[in-house]
Write a protein that holds these residues in place. Structure first.
Motif, PDB file in Angstrom:
ATOM      1  N   ASP A  24     -16.493  39.973 -31.497  1.00  0.00           N
ATOM      2  CA  ASP A  24     -15.838  40.425 -32.727  1.00  0.00           C
ATOM      3  C   ASP A  24     -16.160  41.887 -33.043  1.00  0.00           C
ATOM      4  N   TYR A  27     -14.265  44.052 -30.778  1.00  0.00           N
ATOM      5  CA  TYR A  27     -12.853  44.084 -31.142  1.00  0.00           C
ATOM      6  C   TYR A  27     -12.617  45.008 -32.346  1.00  0.00           C
ATOM      7  N   GLY A  28     -13.491  44.891 -33.354  1.00  0.00           N
ATOM      8  CA  GLY A  28     -13.352  45.723 -34.557  1.00  0.00           C
ATOM      9  C   GLY A  28     -13.388  47.198 -34.210  1.00  0.00           C
ATOM     10  N   ARG A  32     -10.215  50.126 -34.290  1.00  0.00           N
ATOM     11  CA  ARG A  32     -10.296  51.405 -35.005  1.00  0.00           C
ATOM     12  C   ARG A  32     -10.109  52.583 -34.053  1.00  0.00           C
ATOM     13  N   VAL A 127     -10.097  54.743 -46.818  1.00  0.00           N
ATOM     14  CA  VAL A 127     -11.245  55.106 -45.980  1.00  0.00           C
ATOM     15  C   VAL A 127     -10.913  54.849 -44.512  1.00  0.00           C
ATOM     16  N   LEU A 128     -10.313  53.687 -44.267  1.00  0.00           N
ATOM     17  CA  LEU A 128      -9.976  53.340 -42.884  1.00  0.00           C
ATOM     18  C   LEU A 128      -8.894  54.264 -42.345  1.00  0.00           C
ATOM     19  N   LEU A 131     -10.533  57.449 -41.537  1.00  0.00           N
ATOM     20  CA  LEU A 131     -11.319  57.278 -40.300  1.00  0.00           C
ATOM     21  C   LEU A 131     -10.406  57.376 -39.086  1.00  0.00           C
ATOM     22  N   ALA A 145     -22.187  54.840 -35.427  1.00  0.00           N
ATOM     23  CA  ALA A 145     -23.313  54.958 -36.357  1.00  0.00           C
ATOM     24  C   ALA A 145     -23.087  54.140 -37.624  1.00  0.00           C
ATOM     25  N   ASP A 146     -21.931  54.307 -38.250  1.00  0.00           N
ATOM     26  CA  ASP A 146     -21.733  53.710 -39.571  1.00  0.00           C
ATOM     27  C   ASP A 146     -21.084  52.334 -39.539  1.00  0.00           C
ATOM     28  N   MET A 147     -20.375  52.022 -38.469  1.00  0.00           N
ATOM     29  CA  MET A 147     -19.776  50.701 -38.386  1.00  0.00           C
ATOM     30  C   MET A 147     -20.733  49.763 -37.650  1.00  0.00           C
ATOM     31  N   ASP A 149     -24.092  50.659 -36.692  1.00  0.00           N
ATOM     32  CA  ASP A 149     -25.520  50.885 -36.948  1.00  0.00           C
ATOM     33  C   ASP A 149     -26.366  51.237 -35.732  1.00  0.00           C
ATOM     34  N   SER A 151     -28.522  53.803 -33.316  1.00  0.00           N
ATOM     35  CA  SER A 151     -29.314  55.007 -33.556  1.00  0.00           C
ATOM     36  C   SER A 151     -28.693  56.168 -32.780  1.00  0.00           C
ATOM     37  N   LEU A 170     -21.472  63.539 -35.706  1.00  0.00           N
ATOM     38  CA  LEU A 170     -21.579  62.633 -36.836  1.00  0.00           C
ATOM     39  C   LEU A 170     -21.495  63.415 -38.147  1.00  0.00           C
ATOM     40  N   ARG A 174     -18.427  62.742 -40.590  1.00  0.00           N
ATOM     41  CA  ARG A 174     -18.615  62.255 -41.959  1.00  0.00           C
ATOM     42  C   ARG A 174     -18.075  63.250 -42.972  1.00  0.00           C
TER      43      ARG A 174
END
Lengths: 218, 257
Positions: A24, A27-28, A32, A127-128, A131, A145-147, A149, A151, A170, A174
Motif C-alpha cells: 500500500d 502504491y501511494g 503521487r 496540498v496534493l 505536491l 521524507a514527508d510521506m 518518513d 531519513s 527537500l 518544501r
C-alpha cells in the motif's frame, strides 16, 4: 489467504509476511509520482516481482520498507519517469519565480488567527495538487521524507546522491510546496502579505559542517 | 566553534526539524532558538506548516482491491520458476535420499494437483459470464433451475452484505467427464463471489484443507490467489469461489451453512 499463494515454502511465507504489507505504501507513493493509477499499479507490480526475484539478497532484520522503496525508486527513475505527463509540473521559470518571491517563510507569515481558516481552506486536495506540480526530483525528496518518513541518509541511498543533495532538494521542495499554498491563499484572499527579498544560495550540509568545524563565521 | 548565525539557522532549519542533527549540533540550534526571537518565529511558522501538511501527505492511499488481486496473480506466476530452481537445487542431495524424496513426491503429487473442478470453478469465477436469470431473490433463481438440471439447486442464503445477482447453466469437469452445473453469482462490496453447484456422486472431493464451519466439513482450495470452499449438501456439492480474505470469506460462509 496469502499463505496459499506461494505454497508453504519458508522464503515464500517470509516474502508474504515481510514484503506484502508494504504494497500500500509503495502504491501511494507510485500514484503521487506517476499520477496515473494504471502506471502506479504497473510500477508496484514490477517492484514486488523484482523484490521477489532478489529476495535472497534482503537481509532479515534490516528495513524492508527502505529496501523496497529503493527498488521502486530506481525503477521509477530508470523506466517510468518518462511516462509521467510533465505538462502540469512547474517549469524552471515558475520554480525560480516562486522561490524568489517566497524565499523566507516568515515573509508571508500567516497571522495566528487566520491559521485555522488557512488550514480549512487550503490544506487538503490543494496540498496534493501542489505536491503533484513539483518537479520530479523535489517531489521524490518530499514524498520519501514527508510521506514515508525516511531519513536523509536512507533517501540519499535510494536516490544514489549525497545527503547534502537530499537536504537541498527537500528544502526547495518544501519551500515550493509552501509557496504554492501561500500563493493559493493569497489569490483567494485568505491571507495578505507582501512577498520580499531574495535569499542567498543554498549551501550544502557538508560545506556548512566544515565551515563550522573550521570556526568561520559567514 | 563559532556561534550559529541567523542565516545558518534558517538555511538548516529542515534537518533540525527533521531530527537529522546529532546532539551537539542540535544543542547549538536549541541555543540559538532560545536567544533569537526572529528565528524562533520563523521556526515556529515552519514547524506549524510542516505539522499541518504532514497528515495530508502521509495519508495512506491503499491499493485498490482489484489491483491487489492482479498483483497476487502476477506474484503467484512468478513463483513457478523459483519452485523449479528449488528442485534443481535438491538434485545435489545424496541419491538414496533423492530416491526417497521421489517416492514421497510420487505419492504426494496427485493430492497437491488441482482437481479439474477446482480449475473450472476458478476459471468461471474469473470470467464475467452473463446471467440467464437475473434476480436478487434466491427462490426465483432456484425455481429457474428446476427441470434444467438433474438435481435440485438451493442457492446459498448468505447474510445481507452478500447480494445475489443471478444464475446460469454451466458445466464442470470431473474424472467421469463433464457434468451439468448451476452457476450462481453474488456481489460483496467490490468483490465477486460465485457458487457452482454440481452432483458429487463418484467424485473424490477431498484433498483440500479441511475446516469445520458451523459443524459442517468444508474443504478449502487455493488457486491463482482465489479461495474455493467446497461443501456438500446431500447429493449436491457447492463450490464457492472468491478473492476475499479467508476470515471474511469464512464469516460469509457461516451465514449460509
Amino acid at each position: 489467504m496469502l499463505k496459499g499463494l506461494f505454497g508453504r515454502k519458508k522464503e515464500h511465507v517470509d516474502f508474504e509476511e515481510t514484503a506484502m504489507p508494504v504494497a500500500d505504501a509503495l502504491y501511494g507513493a507510485a500514484l503521487r509520482l506517476l499520477r496515473d493509477p494504471q502506471l502506479a499499479e504497473d510500477l508496484v507490480q514490477e517492484t514486488l516481482l523484482r523484490a521477489y526475484r532478489f529476495w535472497h539478497q534482503f537481509e532479515p532484520g534490516t528495513n524492508i520498507k527502505a529496501w523496497l522503496f529503493r527498488i521502486q525508486t530506481n525503477l521509477f527513475i530508470n523506466h517510468y519517469r518518462k511516462h509521467q505527463g510533465e505538462q502540469k509540473v512547474l517549469d524552471d521559470r515558475q520554480v525560480d519565480d516562486l522561490l524568489e518571491r517566497y524565499s523566507e517563510p516568515a515573509q508571508v507569515t500567516i497571522p495566528l488567527d487566520l491559521r485555522e481558516s488557512f488550514l480549512k481552506e487550503v490544506v487538503g486536495d490543494e496540498v496534493l495538487a501542489a505536491l503533484e506540480r513539483l518537479p520530479v526530483e523535489f517531489r521524490l525528496a518530499v514524498l520519501l521524507a514527508d510521506m514515508q518518513d525516511f531519513s536523509y541518509k536512507e533517501i540519499a541511498e535510494m536516490l544514489d546522491c549525497p545527503v547534502g543533495t537530499v537536504m537541498s532538494r527537500l528544502h526547495r521542495g518544501r519551500k515550493l510546496l509552501q509557496a504554492q499554498l501561500y500563493q493559493y491563499a493569497l489569490d483567494r484572499g485568505i491571507i495578505s502579505g507582501p512577498p520580499a527579498e531574495e535569499e542567498a544560495e543554498v549551501e550544502s550540509l557538508e560545506a556548512f559542517r566544515q565551515r563550522k568545524a573550521a570556526g568561520g563565521e559567514r | 566553534m563559532s556561534r550559529l548565525c541567523c542565516s545558518d539557522f534558517r538555511q538548516f532549519m529542515d534537518p533540525y526539524l527533521d531530527g537529522e542533527f546529532d546532539v551537539r549540533e542540535r544543542a547549538e540550534f536549541d541555543a540559538h532558538l532560545a536567544i533569537c526571537g526572529d528565528c524562533r518565529r520563523h521556526y515556529e511558522e515552519r514547524a506549524w506548516f510542516q505539522q499541518s501538511l504532514r497528515p495530508v501527505l502521509a495519508k495512506p492511499v491503499p491499493m485498490p482491491p482489484d489491483a491487489r488481486v492482479r498483483l497476487r496473480a502476477k506474484l503467484a506466476m512468478a513463483t513457478k520458476p523459483s519452485g523449479l530452481k528449488l528442485w534443481i537445487r535438491r538434485l545435489a542431495i545424496p541419491v538414496p535420499l533423492l530416491a526417497a524424496a521421489c517416492a514421497v513426491f510420487l505419492v504426494v503429487t496427485p493430492l497437491a494437483g488441482f482437481a479439474p473442478w477446482v480449475t473450472d470453478a476458478v476459471d468461471q469465477h474469473r470470467l464475467t459470464l452473463p446471467v440467464e436469470v437475473p434476480s436478487s431473490m434466491a427462490d426465483d433463481v432456484d425455481a429457474w433451475f428446476e427441470g434444467k438440471l438433474p438435481f435440485r439447486v438451493e442457492s446459498p442464503r448468505f447474510d445481507e452484505n452478500v447480494h445475489l445477482l443471478g444464475g446460469r447453466l454451466s458445466r464442470i469437469g470431473g474424472t467421469a467427464g463433464y457434468r451439468s452445473a448451476a452457476y450462481i453469482i453474488y456481489g460483496v462490496g467490490r468483490h465477486k463471489l460465485s457458487v457452482i453447484a454440481f452432483e458429487n456422486r463418484d467424485l473424490d472431493l477431498n484433498g483440500g484443507r479441511s475446516r469445520v464451519i458451523q459443524g459442517k466439513d468444508v474443504e478449502f482450495y487455493e488457486r491463482n490467489g482465489y479461495l474455493v470452499a467446497l461443501y456438500n449438501r446431500g447429493p449436491v456439492a457447492y463450490a464457492v469461489t472468491s478473492d476475499l480474505p479467508e476470515e471474511e470469506f469464512v464469516s460469509i460462509l457461516k451465514s449460509a451453512l
